[in-house]
Design a protein around this motif. Structure first.
Motif, mmCIF file in Angstrom:
data_model
loop_
_atom_site.group_PDB
_atom_site.id
_atom_site.type_symbol
_atom_site.label_atom_id
_atom_site.label_comp_id
_atom_site.label_asym_id
_atom_site.label_seq_id
_atom_site.Cartn_x
_atom_site.Cartn_y
_atom_site.Cartn_z
ATOM 1 N N ALA A 149 -5.305 4.088 -1.512
ATOM 2 C CA ALA A 149 -5.255 3.164 -0.376
ATOM 3 C C ALA A 149 -6.489 2.268 -0.284
ATOM 4 N N GLY B 119 -3.243 -3.974 0.371
ATOM 5 C CA GLY B 119 -2.581 -2.741 -0.019
ATOM 6 C C GLY B 119 -3.197 -2.188 -1.284
ATOM 7 N N ARG C 38 -1.404 0.601 1.343
ATOM 8 C CA ARG C 38 -1.778 1.043 2.677
ATOM 9 C C ARG C 38 -1.310 2.488 2.871
ATOM 10 N N LEU D 88 6.078 -0.053 5.691
ATOM 11 C CA LEU D 88 5.595 0.235 4.342
ATOM 12 C C LEU D 88 6.176 -0.727 3.306
ATOM 13 N N ASP E 212 2.916 1.788 -0.741
ATOM 14 C CA ASP E 212 2.332 2.339 0.477
ATOM 15 C C ASP E 212 2.838 3.771 0.688
#
Length: 320
Positions: free
Chosen positions: A80, A151, A153, A181, A185
Protein backbone atom coordinates in the motif's frame (compact mmCIF):
# COMPACT_ATOMS: atom_id res chain seq x y z
CA UNK A 1 6.01 19.29 7.88
CA UNK A 2 3.74 17.69 5.29
CA UNK A 3 0.22 19.07 4.87
CA UNK A 4 -2.72 18.05 6.99
CA UNK A 5 -6.08 18.28 5.26
CA UNK A 6 -9.46 17.86 6.92
CA UNK A 7 -12.61 17.36 4.87
CA UNK A 8 -16.06 17.38 6.44
CA UNK A 9 -18.62 15.25 4.58
CA UNK A 10 -21.15 15.28 7.41
CA UNK A 11 -23.33 18.32 8.19
CA UNK A 12 -22.41 20.06 11.44
CA UNK A 13 -25.74 18.99 12.99
CA UNK A 14 -25.55 15.41 11.68
CA UNK A 15 -24.74 13.88 15.07
CA UNK A 16 -27.71 15.52 16.78
CA UNK A 17 -30.06 14.52 13.96
CA UNK A 18 -28.80 10.93 14.02
CA UNK A 19 -29.21 10.65 17.79
CA UNK A 20 -32.78 11.94 17.61
CA UNK A 21 -33.64 9.49 14.83
CA UNK A 22 -32.03 6.53 16.58
CA UNK A 23 -33.68 7.23 19.94
CA UNK A 24 -37.11 7.80 18.40
CA UNK A 25 -36.92 4.65 16.31
CA UNK A 26 -35.18 2.50 18.91
CA UNK A 27 -37.40 3.30 21.90
CA UNK A 28 -40.71 3.01 20.03
CA UNK A 29 -39.95 -0.42 18.53
CA UNK A 30 -40.21 -3.82 20.18
CA UNK A 31 -37.86 -5.01 21.46
CA UNK A 32 -36.31 -1.66 22.31
CA UNK A 33 -32.77 -0.99 21.05
CA UNK A 34 -30.16 1.75 20.71
CA UNK A 35 -27.02 1.62 18.51
CA UNK A 36 -23.70 1.19 20.35
CA UNK A 37 -22.19 4.31 18.77
CA UNK A 38 -23.97 6.39 21.41
CA UNK A 39 -21.76 4.97 24.18
CA UNK A 40 -18.91 7.12 22.95
CA UNK A 41 -19.11 10.61 24.33
CA UNK A 42 -15.93 11.82 26.07
CA UNK A 43 -16.68 9.86 29.25
CA UNK A 44 -17.74 6.76 27.32
CA UNK A 45 -14.51 6.84 25.33
CA UNK A 46 -12.53 7.02 28.58
CA UNK A 47 -14.47 4.04 29.94
CA UNK A 48 -13.78 2.05 26.79
CA UNK A 49 -10.06 2.77 27.04
CA UNK A 50 -10.26 1.43 30.59
CA UNK A 51 -12.09 -1.68 29.33
CA UNK A 52 -9.28 -2.43 26.87
CA UNK A 53 -6.87 -2.70 29.81
CA UNK A 54 -9.04 -5.11 31.84
CA UNK A 55 -7.80 -8.69 32.24
CA UNK A 56 -11.08 -10.09 30.91
CA UNK A 57 -11.08 -8.01 27.73
CA UNK A 58 -8.72 -9.80 25.34
CA UNK A 59 -9.63 -8.41 21.84
CA UNK A 60 -7.46 -5.28 21.95
CA UNK A 61 -4.40 -7.17 23.19
CA UNK A 62 -4.94 -10.02 20.73
CA UNK A 63 -5.27 -7.68 17.75
CA UNK A 64 -2.22 -5.70 18.81
CA UNK A 65 -0.25 -8.95 19.06
CA UNK A 66 -1.11 -9.75 15.45
CA UNK A 67 -0.25 -6.25 14.25
CA UNK A 68 3.11 -6.27 16.01
CA UNK A 69 4.02 -9.73 14.68
CA UNK A 70 2.49 -9.55 11.21
CA UNK A 71 2.63 -5.92 10.11
CA UNK A 72 5.59 -6.58 7.77
CA UNK A 73 3.65 -9.43 6.11
CA UNK A 74 0.54 -7.26 5.82
CA UNK A 75 2.62 -4.48 4.29
CA UNK A 76 4.30 -6.83 1.82
CA UNK A 77 0.99 -8.42 0.80
CA UNK A 78 -0.76 -5.09 0.28
CA UNK A 79 2.10 -2.97 -1.09
CA UNK A 80 0.00 0.00 0.00
CA UNK A 81 0.95 3.57 -0.76
CA UNK A 82 -2.28 4.84 0.84
CA UNK A 83 -3.74 3.58 4.13
CA UNK A 84 -7.43 4.35 4.73
CA UNK A 85 -8.70 3.61 8.23
CA UNK A 86 -12.43 3.45 8.93
CA UNK A 87 -13.43 4.47 12.44
CA UNK A 88 -9.86 5.56 13.14
CA UNK A 89 -10.33 7.18 16.57
CA UNK A 90 -6.91 7.81 18.11
CA UNK A 91 -5.11 5.89 15.30
CA UNK A 92 -3.03 4.19 18.02
CA UNK A 93 -3.04 0.65 16.58
CA UNK A 94 -2.47 2.00 13.09
CA UNK A 95 1.06 3.04 14.02
CA UNK A 96 2.20 -0.58 13.68
CA UNK A 97 1.04 -0.57 10.05
CA UNK A 98 2.50 2.86 9.36
CA UNK A 99 5.88 1.69 10.65
CA UNK A 100 5.76 -1.36 8.38
CA UNK A 101 4.85 0.53 5.18
CA UNK A 102 8.04 2.33 4.14
CA UNK A 103 6.57 3.33 0.80
CA UNK A 104 3.44 4.83 2.32
CA UNK A 105 2.52 8.22 0.89
CA UNK A 106 -0.88 9.02 2.41
CA UNK A 107 -2.95 8.18 5.48
CA UNK A 108 -6.70 8.80 5.33
CA UNK A 109 -8.36 8.42 8.75
CA UNK A 110 -12.17 8.39 8.70
CA UNK A 111 -14.17 9.19 11.84
CA UNK A 112 -17.22 11.18 12.97
CA UNK A 113 -15.17 13.00 15.62
CA UNK A 114 -13.26 16.06 14.42
CA UNK A 115 -11.38 16.34 17.72
CA UNK A 116 -10.19 12.72 17.51
CA UNK A 117 -9.03 13.21 13.93
CA UNK A 118 -7.13 16.41 14.69
CA UNK A 119 -5.51 14.98 17.80
CA UNK A 120 -4.37 11.81 16.04
CA UNK A 121 -3.09 13.69 12.99
CA UNK A 122 -1.07 16.15 15.06
CA UNK A 123 0.65 13.31 16.91
CA UNK A 124 1.33 11.33 13.74
CA UNK A 125 2.79 14.26 11.85
CA UNK A 126 5.23 15.01 14.65
CA UNK A 127 6.44 11.40 14.45
CA UNK A 128 6.24 11.14 10.64
CA UNK A 129 6.77 14.55 9.03
CA UNK A 130 6.91 13.07 5.51
CA UNK A 131 3.45 11.52 5.78
CA UNK A 132 0.50 13.17 4.04
CA UNK A 133 -2.66 13.01 6.18
CA UNK A 134 -6.08 13.75 4.72
CA UNK A 135 -8.72 13.18 7.40
CA UNK A 136 -12.41 12.73 6.63
CA UNK A 137 -15.19 13.64 9.05
CA UNK A 138 -17.61 10.99 7.83
CA UNK A 139 -19.79 8.06 8.82
CA UNK A 140 -18.15 4.94 7.42
CA UNK A 141 -21.53 3.19 7.18
CA UNK A 142 -22.63 5.77 4.61
CA UNK A 143 -21.33 6.53 1.15
CA UNK A 144 -17.71 7.63 1.25
CA UNK A 145 -15.93 9.80 -1.28
CA UNK A 146 -12.21 9.26 -0.84
CA UNK A 147 -9.52 11.81 -1.70
CA UNK A 148 -7.36 11.26 -4.74
CA UNK A 149 -4.36 9.40 -3.33
CA UNK A 150 -1.87 7.00 -4.90
CA UNK A 151 -2.50 3.25 -5.03
CA UNK A 152 -2.39 0.54 -4.12
CA UNK A 153 -4.71 1.47 -1.27
CA UNK A 154 -5.30 -0.55 1.89
CA UNK A 155 -8.63 -0.01 3.67
CA UNK A 156 -8.33 -1.02 7.35
CA UNK A 157 -11.36 -1.75 9.53
CA UNK A 158 -9.94 -2.89 12.84
CA UNK A 159 -11.05 -3.68 16.38
CA UNK A 160 -13.74 -6.20 15.48
CA UNK A 161 -16.14 -3.29 14.93
CA UNK A 162 -17.74 -5.10 12.01
CA UNK A 163 -19.28 -7.39 14.63
CA UNK A 164 -21.46 -4.49 15.82
CA UNK A 165 -23.30 -4.62 12.49
CA UNK A 166 -26.18 -7.03 11.95
CA UNK A 167 -25.77 -9.53 9.07
CA UNK A 168 -27.77 -7.44 6.57
CA UNK A 169 -25.85 -4.33 7.61
CA UNK A 170 -22.54 -6.16 7.18
CA UNK A 171 -23.53 -7.17 3.64
CA UNK A 172 -24.30 -3.56 2.72
CA UNK A 173 -21.12 -2.31 4.39
CA UNK A 174 -18.84 -4.82 2.63
CA UNK A 175 -20.35 -3.94 -0.75
CA UNK A 176 -19.75 -0.25 -0.03
CA UNK A 177 -16.11 -1.01 0.82
CA UNK A 178 -15.76 -3.01 -2.39
CA UNK A 179 -16.99 0.01 -4.34
CA UNK A 180 -14.01 1.99 -3.00
CA UNK A 181 -11.43 -0.53 -4.20
CA UNK A 182 -9.61 -0.59 -7.52
CA UNK A 183 -7.56 -3.52 -8.86
CA UNK A 184 -4.62 -4.06 -6.52
CA UNK A 185 -6.36 -2.49 -3.51
CA UNK A 186 -7.22 -4.53 -0.41
CA UNK A 187 -9.31 -4.63 2.79
CA UNK A 188 -7.71 -5.45 6.14
CA UNK A 189 -10.48 -6.63 8.45
CA UNK A 190 -10.30 -7.28 12.20
CA UNK A 191 -12.69 -9.93 13.56
CA UNK A 192 -13.16 -11.49 16.98
CA UNK A 193 -13.46 -15.27 16.78
CA UNK A 194 -15.95 -17.74 18.26
CA UNK A 195 -14.60 -19.23 21.48
CA UNK A 196 -15.64 -20.53 24.89
CA UNK A 197 -18.84 -18.87 26.15
CA UNK A 198 -17.37 -18.16 29.58
CA UNK A 199 -14.47 -16.23 28.06
CA UNK A 200 -16.78 -14.26 25.79
CA UNK A 201 -19.30 -13.28 28.47
CA UNK A 202 -16.55 -12.25 30.91
CA UNK A 203 -15.12 -9.89 28.28
CA UNK A 204 -18.43 -8.00 28.28
CA UNK A 205 -19.28 -8.33 31.97
CA UNK A 206 -16.06 -7.70 33.89
CA UNK A 207 -15.73 -8.16 37.63
CA UNK A 208 -14.87 -4.48 38.19
CA UNK A 209 -18.11 -3.30 36.57
CA UNK A 210 -16.43 -1.03 34.03
CA UNK A 211 -18.43 -2.47 31.12
CA UNK A 212 -21.63 -2.03 33.12
CA UNK A 213 -20.82 1.67 33.56
CA UNK A 214 -19.95 1.92 29.85
CA UNK A 215 -23.28 0.31 28.92
CA UNK A 216 -25.28 2.64 31.16
CA UNK A 217 -23.46 5.67 29.74
CA UNK A 218 -25.81 5.56 26.74
CA UNK A 219 -28.62 6.60 29.10
CA UNK A 220 -26.54 9.52 30.36
CA UNK A 221 -25.97 10.64 26.76
CA UNK A 222 -29.72 10.57 26.02
CA UNK A 223 -30.43 12.44 29.26
CA UNK A 224 -27.91 15.17 28.49
CA UNK A 225 -28.62 15.63 24.79
CA UNK A 226 -32.41 15.19 24.76
CA UNK A 227 -33.40 16.20 28.29
CA UNK A 228 -34.53 12.67 29.20
CA UNK A 229 -34.96 11.50 32.80
CA UNK A 230 -33.38 8.05 32.59
CA UNK A 231 -31.89 6.99 35.93
CA UNK A 232 -29.08 4.52 35.20
CA UNK A 233 -29.66 3.00 38.66
CA UNK A 234 -33.03 1.74 37.39
CA UNK A 235 -31.28 -0.64 34.96
CA UNK A 236 -29.03 -3.68 35.26
CA UNK A 237 -26.23 -4.43 32.81
CA UNK A 238 -26.70 -7.78 31.05
CA UNK A 239 -24.33 -9.62 28.66
CA UNK A 240 -25.59 -12.80 26.98
CA UNK A 241 -24.12 -15.24 24.46
CA UNK A 242 -26.55 -16.11 21.65
CA UNK A 243 -25.36 -19.52 20.45
CA UNK A 244 -27.56 -19.53 17.36
CA UNK A 245 -26.47 -16.12 16.09
CA UNK A 246 -22.95 -16.48 17.53
CA UNK A 247 -22.94 -13.03 19.03
CA UNK A 248 -22.72 -11.36 22.41
CA UNK A 249 -25.73 -9.19 23.14
CA UNK A 250 -25.52 -6.39 25.67
CA UNK A 251 -28.72 -5.11 27.21
CA UNK A 252 -29.96 -2.81 29.92
CA UNK A 253 -32.74 -4.49 31.91
CA UNK A 254 -35.31 -2.44 33.80
CA UNK A 255 -35.31 -3.30 37.51
CA UNK A 256 -38.94 -2.19 37.89
CA UNK A 257 -41.84 -0.90 35.84
CA UNK A 258 -41.10 2.72 34.98
CA UNK A 259 -41.77 5.53 32.54
CA UNK A 260 -39.08 7.68 30.93
CA UNK A 261 -39.84 11.15 29.58
CA UNK A 262 -37.77 12.50 26.69
CA UNK A 263 -38.78 16.18 26.23
CA UNK A 264 -36.40 16.67 23.31
CA UNK A 265 -38.56 14.27 21.29
CA UNK A 266 -41.87 14.92 23.03
CA UNK A 267 -41.79 11.21 23.84
CA UNK A 268 -42.85 9.09 26.83
CA UNK A 269 -41.41 5.58 26.96
CA UNK A 270 -42.84 2.88 29.28
CA UNK A 271 -40.69 -0.03 30.49
CA UNK A 272 -42.07 -3.16 32.09
CA UNK A 273 -40.22 -4.72 35.00
CA UNK A 274 -37.49 -6.93 33.52
CA UNK A 275 -37.82 -5.44 30.02
CA UNK A 276 -34.59 -5.23 28.06
CA UNK A 277 -33.10 -2.45 25.96
CA UNK A 278 -30.52 -3.87 23.54
CA UNK A 279 -27.49 -1.62 23.29
CA UNK A 280 -24.97 -3.74 21.40
CA UNK A 281 -24.53 -6.84 19.33
CA UNK A 282 -20.96 -8.08 18.98
CA UNK A 283 -20.79 -10.92 16.47
CA UNK A 284 -17.99 -13.47 16.62
CA UNK A 285 -16.70 -15.14 13.48
CA UNK A 286 -15.16 -18.25 11.94
CA UNK A 287 -12.77 -18.20 8.98
CA UNK A 288 -15.20 -19.83 6.57
CA UNK A 289 -17.95 -17.50 7.71
CA UNK A 290 -15.77 -14.49 6.90
CA UNK A 291 -14.95 -15.96 3.50
CA UNK A 292 -18.67 -16.52 2.91
CA UNK A 293 -19.57 -12.92 3.77
CA UNK A 294 -16.78 -11.39 1.69
CA UNK A 295 -17.56 -13.32 -1.50
CA UNK A 296 -21.03 -11.85 -2.26
CA UNK A 297 -19.54 -8.37 -1.87
CA UNK A 298 -16.94 -9.12 -4.56
CA UNK A 299 -14.06 -9.65 -2.13
CA UNK A 300 -11.71 -12.63 -1.98
CA UNK A 301 -10.05 -13.72 1.25
CA UNK A 302 -6.32 -14.03 0.50
CA UNK A 303 -4.53 -13.87 3.87
CA UNK A 304 -5.50 -14.87 7.44
CA UNK A 305 -3.55 -14.13 10.61
CA UNK A 306 -4.48 -14.91 14.22
CA UNK A 307 -2.92 -14.26 17.61
CA UNK A 308 -1.09 -17.08 19.39
CA UNK A 309 -4.26 -18.21 21.20
CA UNK A 310 -6.52 -18.05 18.10
CA UNK A 311 -8.80 -15.53 19.76
CA UNK A 312 -8.80 -12.81 17.09
CA UNK A 313 -8.07 -12.60 13.37
CA UNK A 314 -6.89 -10.09 10.82
CA UNK A 315 -7.77 -11.00 7.25
CA UNK A 316 -6.73 -9.49 3.94
CA UNK A 317 -9.23 -9.47 1.09
CA UNK A 318 -8.83 -8.22 -2.49
CA UNK A 319 -11.35 -7.08 -5.06
CA UNK A 320 -12.50 -9.67 -7.60
Amino acid sequence: MSPFLLTRTLPVDATDAALRADVLHGLTRHPKALPPKWFYDAHGSELFEEITRLPEYYPTRAEREILVARAPEIAAASGAKTLIELGSGSSEKTRHLLDALPGLHSYVPVDVSESALRGAAEALLVERPDLSVHALIADFTGELVLPDTPGPRLVAFLGGTIGNLLPDERAVFLKSVRSLLSPGDALLLGTDLVKDEEVLVAAYDDAAGVTAAFNKNVLTVVDRELGADFDPADFDHVALWDRRQEWIEMRLRARRALTVKIPGLDLVVPFEAGEGLRTEVSAKFRKEGIRGELAPAGLKLTQWWTDSADRFALSLATAV
